[in-house]
Enzyme design. Structure first.
Site, PDB file in Angstrom:
ATOM      1  N   CYS A 193       4.910   0.343  44.184  1.00 55.89           N
ATOM      2  CA  CYS A 193       6.077  -0.378  44.681  1.00 55.89           C
ATOM      3  C   CYS A 193       6.824   0.476  45.709  1.00 55.89           C
ATOM      4  O   CYS A 193       6.651   1.697  45.770  1.00 55.89           O
ATOM      5  CB  CYS A 193       6.986  -0.731  43.511  1.00 55.89           C
ATOM      6  SG  CYS A 193       8.497  -1.604  43.980  1.00 55.89           S
ATOM      7  N   CYS A 250     -10.314  21.872  -5.257  1.00 58.03           N
ATOM      8  CA  CYS A 250     -11.640  21.253  -5.433  1.00 58.03           C
ATOM      9  C   CYS A 250     -11.567  19.771  -5.116  1.00 58.03           C
ATOM     10  O   CYS A 250     -10.540  19.259  -4.667  1.00 58.03           O
ATOM     11  CB  CYS A 250     -12.136  21.484  -6.860  1.00 58.03           C
ATOM     12  SG  CYS A 250     -11.092  20.669  -8.095  1.00 58.03           S
ATOM     13  N   CYS A 262     -12.571  11.202  -7.312  1.00 56.06           N
ATOM     14  CA  CYS A 262     -13.326  12.113  -6.441  1.00 56.06           C
ATOM     15  C   CYS A 262     -12.817  12.015  -5.011  1.00 56.06           C
ATOM     16  O   CYS A 262     -12.746  10.920  -4.447  1.00 56.06           O
ATOM     17  CB  CYS A 262     -14.814  11.769  -6.510  1.00 56.06           C
ATOM     18  SG  CYS A 262     -15.828  12.727  -5.353  1.00 56.06           S
TER      19      CYS A 262
END
Length: 475
Positions: A193, A250, A262
């Site tokens: 522009c 873990c 898990c």
């Protein structure tokens, strides 16, 4: 040129083309063009493919020779079927569809429609008649009752050229600069522009080539959601479905609801475990594969996002550097006793900004183009890998050279002795040309290798050596 003058001039050109093509009045030509979004080519195409009758029908245009009334000088009385009052014929108005009502009823109808924002296509008020009313007759009736609203109506009709025209758009600058921009041919382009804002003409977002508009939309949504960080760093509890985050330890995780599960596969387990296994639990192969795919895609996304953000940050810094270099040029010109051409500094800074923007958006492009969603069904895995490697080679070439150009432009070369100054100048000039060639090569790779043989059209703004097309100043 003022916005009003521009709109009037451009409207006149398009109106005249349709008036000459179909031998229509200005009102009918305007109605057609508003319906077909001021696309003269589209009007011609519908005319050829569907015929004149269908062209008029789709736009709700009826071409008839009707005056404002059957006899404007007559004092004979007739009944208006809206207000059911007897009204002189010279106080009645007939539209192209043949429906004739008193001027007071027409005026009230027009006032309501204009105030509702329906100025562009005000339909006849007869039951189930969709013919668009003549704006000249609308203007005459409304101006007698409310001159200010008549001016508002004229402004709406004029602005329809911008609002409805796919080749004309407002500049998206904030705060708005008041400029509008028109393109002649390809709407999938990037423009600048007069106020300096560069944007994609198709979607009005910031310039984002070689990333397509659809890719940018998906990318912005993805970065807004932030779901990939969650996928990598959290899992949902298989019992209560709350999100759980793990910090080391873990693979047995205990949710706050008391459910152990898990971390690898997300399956529910017991609590007995050691460092390497969970008693009585073996990860299901399907769950493991799904988790692996999710993690792989998330890591891939994070890589592309990190590179994108890094280059966007560099782009901001180099845009600021570009302004500093302008001040440096003024300082050197004031110091010199003769006229010296420093356009190589300006050209280098401009090339740096253009190339950095291209490199930034090459990462969203690569993420979707070579991922498993956008066009995965149109490329075999082997072909996708080959094309990805070709693209990476071009991308890495741009990446390595752009850092050199950025480094040389940031140096205090204006303070260097003459020999070192000349050496720095030659490096910048050479790298400016190299970057132009490398960016073009990147686009050639996209057009001739990546997008080749794809069934889906991916619209990408073409490469322009000088950046976004400079727009005509229309305020």
């Amino acid at each position: 040129m003022s916005l009003r003058s521009f709109c009037l001039l451009m409207q006149r050109e398009d109106l005249q083309k349709v008036m000459d093509l179909l031998s229509l009045t200005e009102h009918h030509a305007r109605t057609l063009l508003i319906h077909y979004r001021w696309d003269v080519d589209n009007v011609s195409e519908v005319l050829v493919n569907k015929g004149k009758d269908r062209l008029y029908e789709e736009a709700c245009v009826t071409v008839r020779n009707n005056g404002r009334s059957s006899s404007l000088q007559s004092s004979s009385l007739t009944t208006c079927e809206v207000c059911m009052e007897e009204v002189p014929l010279n106080k009645m108005t007939t539209m192209d569809c043949g429906h004739c009502f008193c001027n007071n009823c027409w005026t009230e109808h027009f006032l309501v429609k204009i105030n509702e924002g329906q100025s562009r296509r005000i339909s006849c008020m007869a039951h189930k008649c969709n013919v668009v009313c003549d704006e000249g007759k609308i203007r005459i009736n409304v101006s007698e009752k409310d001159p200010d609203l008549a001016e508002k109506f004229d402004r709406y009709i004029l602005e329809s050229y911008i609002e409805d025209n796919k080749r004309v758009k407002w500049c998206p600058s904030v705060p708005h600069c008041g400029y509008a921009i028109r393109v002649e041919y390809d709407e999938f382009c990037e423009v600048e522009c007069a106020c300096g804002v560069q944007f994609c003409f198709s979607c009005s977002s910031e310039a984002h080539s070689p990333c397509s508009c659809k890719m940018l939309e998906l990318w912005n949504q993805k970065t807004k959601d932030g779901i990939d960080w969650i996928k990598i760093n959290t899992k949902n509890c298989p019992k209560c479905h709350k999100t759980v985050e793990k910090h080391g330890g873990c693979n047995l995780v205990l949710c706050i609801c008391g459910q152990p599960f898990c971390w690898l596969c997300g399956g529910a387990t017991g609590v007995q475990h050691n460092w390497t296994s969970i008693h009585g639990h073996t990860c299901e192969e399907e769950h493991m594969a799904k988790a692996a795919r999710a993690k792989s895609d998330s890591l891939r996304y994070m890589h592309h996002l990190d590179r994108f953000k890094a280059h966007i940050d560099s782009l901001k810094a180099e845009t600021a550097l570009k302004k500093k270099l302008q001040s440096k040029i003024l300082s050197m010109e004031a110091r010199d006793k003769q006229i010296v051409d420093y356009s190589w500094v300006t050209n280098g800074a401009e090339r740096l900004v253009i190339s950095r923007r291209i490199l930034s958006y090459s990462y969203p492009f690569a993420y979707f183009m070579f991922g498993d969603v956008f066009v995965s069904e149109q490329m075999t895995k082997d072909k996708r890998i080959i094309k990805q490697n070709l693209f990476k080679q071009q991308q890495q070439q741009v990446e390595s050279h752009i850092e050199k150009l950025s480094l040389f432009l940031a140096e205090p070369f204006d303070e260097y002795p003459e020999d070192k100054f000349k050496e720095s100048k030659m490096k910048i000039i050479t790298l400016t040309g190299v970057m132009d060639r490398l960016c073009k090569n990147l686009y050639d790779c996209i057009d001739n290798e990546i997008l080749l043989d794809l069934g889906t059209t991916v619209n990408i703004a073409p490469y322009r050596s000088k950046g976004a097309d400079k727009a005509e100043e229309i305020d």
